[in-house]
Design a protein around this motif. Sequence first.
Motif, mmCIF file in Angstrom:
data_model
loop_
_atom_site.group_PDB
_atom_site.id
_atom_site.type_symbol
_atom_site.label_atom_id
_atom_site.label_comp_id
_atom_site.label_asym_id
_atom_site.label_seq_id
_atom_site.Cartn_x
_atom_site.Cartn_y
_atom_site.Cartn_z
ATOM 1 N N PRO A 10 0.982 -1.190 0.027
ATOM 2 C CA PRO A 10 -0.031 -0.071 -0.009
ATOM 3 C C PRO A 10 0.913 1.152 0.015
ATOM 4 C CG PRO A 10 -0.081 -1.137 2.097
ATOM 5 C CD PRO A 10 0.544 -1.968 1.115
ATOM 6 N N ALA A 11 0.466 2.329 -0.654
ATOM 7 C CA ALA A 11 1.075 3.571 -0.846
ATOM 8 C C ALA A 11 1.175 3.995 0.780
ATOM 9 C CB ALA A 11 0.632 4.435 -1.680
ATOM 10 N N ILE A 12 2.179 5.067 0.803
ATOM 11 C CA ILE A 12 2.413 5.714 2.298
ATOM 12 C C ILE A 12 1.499 7.111 2.282
ATOM 13 C CG2 ILE A 12 4.324 4.484 3.035
ATOM 14 C CD1 ILE A 12 5.989 6.896 2.057
ATOM 15 N N LEU A 37 11.710 -0.328 1.675
ATOM 16 C CA LEU A 37 10.827 -0.352 2.854
ATOM 17 C C LEU A 37 11.448 0.824 3.833
ATOM 18 C CD1 LEU A 37 8.802 -1.873 4.846
ATOM 19 C CD2 LEU A 37 10.616 -3.544 5.164
ATOM 20 N N ILE A 38 12.560 0.759 4.081
ATOM 21 C CA ILE A 38 13.296 1.464 5.077
ATOM 22 C C ILE A 38 12.804 2.812 4.773
ATOM 23 C CG2 ILE A 38 15.335 2.404 6.272
ATOM 24 C CD1 ILE A 38 14.654 -0.609 6.752
ATOM 25 N N HIS A 39 13.169 3.210 3.481
ATOM 26 C CA HIS A 39 12.681 4.639 3.137
ATOM 27 C C HIS A 39 11.156 4.943 3.541
ATOM 28 C CE1 HIS A 39 12.420 8.343 0.859
ATOM 29 N NE2 HIS A 39 11.373 7.861 0.345
ATOM 30 N N ARG A 40 10.367 4.225 3.035
ATOM 31 C CA ARG A 40 9.001 4.461 3.718
ATOM 32 C C ARG A 40 8.764 4.536 5.113
ATOM 33 N NH1 ARG A 40 4.339 1.514 0.892
ATOM 34 N NH2 ARG A 40 4.901 1.647 -1.296
ATOM 35 N N ALA A 41 9.454 3.770 5.874
ATOM 36 C CA ALA A 41 9.211 3.644 7.401
ATOM 37 C C ALA A 41 9.684 4.905 7.962
ATOM 38 C CB ALA A 41 10.111 2.331 7.796
ATOM 39 N N ILE A 261 10.598 -4.093 12.202
ATOM 40 C CA ILE A 261 10.725 -2.680 13.061
ATOM 41 C C ILE A 261 10.069 -1.984 11.756
ATOM 42 C CG2 ILE A 261 11.999 -0.768 13.674
ATOM 43 C CD1 ILE A 261 12.491 -2.794 15.853
ATOM 44 N N ALA A 262 10.476 -1.947 10.811
ATOM 45 C CA ALA A 262 9.844 -1.040 9.755
ATOM 46 C C ALA A 262 8.337 -1.208 9.535
ATOM 47 C CB ALA A 262 11.041 -1.240 8.600
ATOM 48 N N VAL A 263 8.321 -2.333 9.305
ATOM 49 C CA VAL A 263 6.775 -2.507 9.248
ATOM 50 C C VAL A 263 5.858 -2.240 10.256
ATOM 51 C CG1 VAL A 263 4.915 -4.512 8.614
ATOM 52 C CG2 VAL A 263 7.161 -4.535 7.428
ATOM 53 N N ALA A 264 6.217 -2.310 11.443
ATOM 54 C CA ALA A 264 5.497 -1.874 12.742
ATOM 55 C C ALA A 264 5.500 -0.503 12.705
ATOM 56 C CB ALA A 264 6.292 -2.438 13.912
#
Length: 345
Positions: A10-12, A37-41, A261-264
């Motif tokens: 899903p988009a952020i 993923l890390i950039h999004r988080a 961690i990133a997904v959380a």
Amino acid sequence: MLFNADSDAPAIDAPEVRHDWTLDEILALFRLPFIDLIHRAQTVHRAHFDPNAVQISTLLSIKTGGCPEDCGYCPQSAHYKTGVTSQKLMDRDEVLAEAKRARDAGASRFCMGAAWRSPRDADVEKVADLVAAVKELGLETCATLGMLTRPQADRLRAAGLDFYNHNLDTSAEFYRQVIGTRTIDDRLETLGHVREAGMHVCCGGILGMGESLEDRAELLRTLANLAEHPESVPINQLVRVEGTPLAGAEAVDPFDFVRTIAVARILMPRSFVRLSAGRESMSDEQQALCFLAGANSIFYGEKLLTTPNPATHADRRLFERLGLRPLTLAEHEAESCDSRSLLDA
Ligand code: SAM
Ligand code: DTB
Ligand code: SF4
């Protein structure tokens, strides 16, 4: 919901805090390229927090060992021979001396843990007294005492308890393989009592017990789809203790830990995500990646409950090297959704 052209994740740019995550959406986040993923988080993290400030909690085991539960990860279970002996509840003066030490070392929250399945009312009275005394020192208070009835939660809240820690630990399905003496529904019931009593919730899990990616995603889905996100989400890496059934569990891939961690962080954008147990076996570089992925809380102090945590000088050095600073209580108060009970640092 918007989707990236090249990914099912899903988009952020959806700004709302959601409580309707699907397992597929969460798995798609886990499967993003690591850098994406890390950039999004980190982007989500910066929208809600100062990325260079880390909340500091200190743990104390106020009642160690002899626990009747059979949690396969825990050195304090009476079911396993781990060398942890059963002790009685610590004296008030000793607890307060430890709390002062934690405060003077820079902790803003003091978390008291007890190896109980569920406390007796008389135990709750004693802990309520400790909570009130620790608050007097100017610390936020947290307790983790096992399952609570609603009146027990009310009693602790009345004494000034700010947070109650009660982890879901893993998916409902995998939970049954790790713990035989209670169900995840028992955990959810206590979390309901804690919320109804008006306390902040600290609830997370453990990685490295042999769970699948789907189990990790399902744990995070359950947490993120609670009516209110836990204010604090501890992500523990299993500390493998000799004598427990999980002593020989396979180590977690460090990047998979960071991904979790990133997904959380993405699922629970306003929660403090705590890089919890297991830091002792992580490199400084892995911990830095965890902070980059949105972790913004740690346990500080040379012991967790019964197992070692990094030396305080090592943590101070890590903070210096990364330009991180402890979040003060006053700042936390400004960021917290309920600041009634917080004191100025
Ligand atoms: N007895 C209470 C309970 O189970 O909620 C409170 C104390 S219990 C030790 C709190 C949490 O510690 C568990 O839910 C689990 O997440 C974590 N924990 C216990 N043993 C661990 C281990 N070996 N490695 C990582 N986390 C652990
Ligand atoms: C949490 O999520 N982790 C902490 C705290 N909440 C209570 C406990 C970690 C315990 C690690 C094993 C031990 O030291 O006994
Ligand atoms: Fe007891 Fe908590 Fe350890 Fe389970 S995790 S054995 S309930 S102290």
